[in-house]
Design a protein around this motif. Structure first.
Motif, PDB file in Angstrom:
ATOM      1  N   ASN A   1       0.818  -1.221   0.000  1.00  0.00           N
ATOM      2  CA  ASN A   1       0.000   0.000   0.000  1.00  0.00           C
ATOM      3  C   ASN A   1       0.846   1.264   0.000  1.00  0.00           C
ATOM      4  N   MET A   2       2.159   1.126   0.106  1.00  0.00           N
ATOM      5  CA  MET A   2       3.055   2.280   0.212  1.00  0.00           C
ATOM      6  C   MET A   2       3.518   2.746  -1.174  1.00  0.00           C
ATOM      7  N   LEU A   3       3.372   4.032  -1.427  1.00  0.00           N
ATOM      8  CA  LEU A   3       3.857   4.635  -2.668  1.00  0.00           C
ATOM      9  C   LEU A   3       5.373   4.737  -2.594  1.00  0.00           C
TER      10      LEU A   3
ATOM     11  N   LYS B   1      -3.756  18.559  -1.022  1.00  0.00           N
ATOM     12  CA  LYS B   1      -4.822  18.608  -2.024  1.00  0.00           C
ATOM     13  C   LYS B   1      -5.795  19.689  -1.573  1.00  0.00           C
ATOM     14  N   ASN B   2      -6.049  20.654  -2.437  1.00  0.00           N
ATOM     15  CA  ASN B   2      -6.925  21.782  -2.099  1.00  0.00           C
ATOM     16  C   ASN B   2      -6.456  22.505  -0.842  1.00  0.00           C
ATOM     17  N   ARG B   3      -5.168  22.721  -0.733  1.00  0.00           N
ATOM     18  CA  ARG B   3      -4.549  23.444   0.391  1.00  0.00           C
ATOM     19  C   ARG B   3      -4.679  22.733   1.735  1.00  0.00           C
ATOM     20  N   GLU B   4      -5.061  21.468   1.710  1.00  0.00           N
ATOM     21  CA  GLU B   4      -5.168  20.692   2.942  1.00  0.00           C
ATOM     22  C   GLU B   4      -4.292  19.456   2.822  1.00  0.00           C
ATOM     23  N   ALA B   5      -3.981  18.853   3.959  1.00  0.00           N
ATOM     24  CA  ALA B   5      -3.150  17.660   3.963  1.00  0.00           C
ATOM     25  C   ALA B   5      -3.848  16.523   3.234  1.00  0.00           C
ATOM     26  N   ALA B   6      -3.067  15.716   2.527  1.00  0.00           N
ATOM     27  CA  ALA B   6      -3.585  14.555   1.811  1.00  0.00           C
ATOM     28  C   ALA B   6      -2.655  13.379   2.098  1.00  0.00           C
ATOM     29  N   THR B   7      -2.898  12.257   1.449  1.00  0.00           N
ATOM     30  CA  THR B   7      -2.055  11.077   1.634  1.00  0.00           C
ATOM     31  C   THR B   7      -1.458  10.668   0.296  1.00  0.00           C
TER      32      THR B   7
ATOM     33  N   ALA C   1      14.376  12.521  -9.313  1.00  0.00           N
ATOM     34  CA  ALA C   1      14.480  13.415  -8.158  1.00  0.00           C
ATOM     35  C   ALA C   1      13.676  12.814  -7.017  1.00  0.00           C
ATOM     36  N   THR C   2      13.919  13.315  -5.799  1.00  0.00           N
ATOM     37  CA  THR C   2      13.166  12.873  -4.628  1.00  0.00           C
ATOM     38  C   THR C   2      12.291  14.025  -4.158  1.00  0.00           C
ATOM     39  N   ALA C   3      11.014  13.745  -3.990  1.00  0.00           N
ATOM     40  CA  ALA C   3      10.047  14.784  -3.630  1.00  0.00           C
ATOM     41  C   ALA C   3      10.064  15.066  -2.134  1.00  0.00           C
ATOM     42  N   THR C   4       9.998  16.358  -1.780  1.00  0.00           N
ATOM     43  CA  THR C   4       9.785  16.753  -0.391  1.00  0.00           C
ATOM     44  C   THR C   4       8.320  17.105  -0.176  1.00  0.00           C
ATOM     45  N   ALA C   5       7.651  17.555  -1.242  1.00  0.00           N
ATOM     46  CA  ALA C   5       6.224  17.881  -1.166  1.00  0.00           C
ATOM     47  C   ALA C   5       5.570  17.638  -2.519  1.00  0.00           C
ATOM     48  N   VAL C   6       4.349  17.110  -2.479  1.00  0.00           N
ATOM     49  CA  VAL C   6       3.563  16.864  -3.686  1.00  0.00           C
ATOM     50  C   VAL C   6       2.214  17.528  -3.482  1.00  0.00           C
ATOM     51  N   ARG C   7       1.875  18.438  -4.387  1.00  0.00           N
ATOM     52  CA  ARG C   7       0.581  19.115  -4.301  1.00  0.00           C
ATOM     53  C   ARG C   7      -0.256  18.694  -5.492  1.00  0.00           C
ATOM     54  N   LEU C   8      -1.415  18.117  -5.219  1.00  0.00           N
ATOM     55  CA  LEU C   8      -2.341  17.727  -6.278  1.00  0.00           C
ATOM     56  C   LEU C   8      -3.148  18.943  -6.688  1.00  0.00           C
ATOM     57  N   VAL C   9      -3.226  19.178  -7.981  1.00  0.00           N
ATOM     58  CA  VAL C   9      -3.868  20.376  -8.511  1.00  0.00           C
ATOM     59  C   VAL C   9      -5.196  19.981  -9.138  1.00  0.00           C
ATOM     60  N   GLU C  10      -6.254  20.638  -8.715  1.00  0.00           N
ATOM     61  CA  GLU C  10      -7.569  20.425  -9.314  1.00  0.00           C
ATOM     62  C   GLU C  10      -8.052  21.757  -9.863  1.00  0.00           C
ATOM     63  N   ARG C  11      -8.515  21.724 -11.071  1.00  0.00           N
ATOM     64  CA  ARG C  11      -9.100  22.935 -11.646  1.00  0.00           C
ATOM     65  C   ARG C  11     -10.516  23.065 -11.147  1.00  0.00           C
ATOM     66  N   VAL C  12     -10.879  24.261 -10.731  1.00  0.00           N
ATOM     67  CA  VAL C  12     -12.255  24.515 -10.305  1.00  0.00           C
ATOM     68  C   VAL C  12     -12.874  25.518 -11.258  1.00  0.00           C
ATOM     69  N   LYS C  13     -14.183  25.465 -11.384  1.00  0.00           N
ATOM     70  CA  LYS C  13     -14.865  26.404 -12.272  1.00  0.00           C
ATOM     71  C   LYS C  13     -14.758  27.806 -11.713  1.00  0.00           C
ATOM     72  N   HIS C  14     -14.379  28.720 -12.575  1.00  0.00           N
ATOM     73  CA  HIS C  14     -14.331  30.124 -12.185  1.00  0.00           C
ATOM     74  C   HIS C  14     -15.770  30.637 -12.203  1.00  0.00           C
ATOM     75  N   PRO C  15     -16.213  31.292 -11.139  1.00  0.00           N
ATOM     76  CA  PRO C  15     -17.627  31.685 -11.060  1.00  0.00           C
ATOM     77  C   PRO C  15     -18.099  32.612 -12.178  1.00  0.00           C
ATOM     78  N   LYS C  16     -17.218  33.443 -12.730  1.00  0.00           N
ATOM     79  CA  LYS C  16     -17.651  34.397 -13.749  1.00  0.00           C
ATOM     80  C   LYS C  16     -17.538  33.826 -15.153  1.00  0.00           C
ATOM     81  N   SER C  17     -16.438  33.138 -15.439  1.00  0.00           N
ATOM     82  CA  SER C  17     -16.230  32.685 -16.809  1.00  0.00           C
ATOM     83  C   SER C  17     -16.752  31.286 -17.073  1.00  0.00           C
ATOM     84  N   GLY C  18     -16.928  30.494 -16.019  1.00  0.00           N
ATOM     85  CA  GLY C  18     -17.398  29.128 -16.199  1.00  0.00           C
ATOM     86  C   GLY C  18     -16.305  28.208 -16.718  1.00  0.00           C
ATOM     87  N   ALA C  19     -15.053  28.703 -16.745  1.00  0.00           N
ATOM     88  CA  ALA C  19     -13.942  27.892 -17.242  1.00  0.00           C
ATOM     89  C   ALA C  19     -13.636  26.754 -16.287  1.00  0.00           C
ATOM     90  N   LYS C  20     -13.169  25.661 -16.860  1.00  0.00           N
ATOM     91  CA  LYS C  20     -12.817  24.500 -16.032  1.00  0.00           C
ATOM     92  C   LYS C  20     -11.371  24.526 -15.664  1.00  0.00           C
TER      93      LYS C  20
END
Length: 130
Positions: free
Chosen positions: A50-52, A82-88, A111-130
């Protein structure tokens, strides 16, 4: 008087030399490391049970530079967000968009990672872009 001035100059030079050796140029408080973040999409994941253990990151093509695959190793000290919060590490899946921070430069496409941030696109309220 001449001896006193010479002694003061020598002491000042010694103090500067000791200060230069004691501070080897590490980033201070509020400064960022000089290494850029690695961005891309997870192409494959290597697990031990189960370990990455590592994953292959495909970086985007930029200008005339083609996309490249980098092997990113992780340790038990690697932090995940993930989303500015801790993830696994379980959040790192094939197809995930990630930003990776490392302490050392990429060498031999690895390379060896010290931090991994998962990026999710969210809809922009005005443009509706993904």
């Amino acid at each position: 008087m001449k001896k006193v001035v010479c002694t003061m100059v020598v002491l000042a030079l010694l103090t500067l030399a000791v200060a230069a050796v004691a501070a080897p140029g590490k980033p201070g408080r509020g400064e960022r490391a000089a290494l850029p973040a690695l961005t891309g999409v997870v192409k494959s994941v290597v697990k031990d049970g189960n370990m990455l253990k590592s994953f292959v990151l495909t970086t985007p093509a930029v200008g005339d530079k083609p996309a490249i695959d980098l092997t990113i190793s992780v340790t038990d000290k690697t932090k995940y967000f993930k989303n500015r919060e801790a993830a696994t590490s379980a959040s790192v899946v094939v197809g995930a968009k990630v930003v990776v921070r490392t302490k050392t430069a990429v060498k031999d496409k690895a390379a060896t990672a010290t931090a991994v941030r998962l990026v999710e696109r969210v809809k922009h309220p005005k443009s509706g872009a993904k």
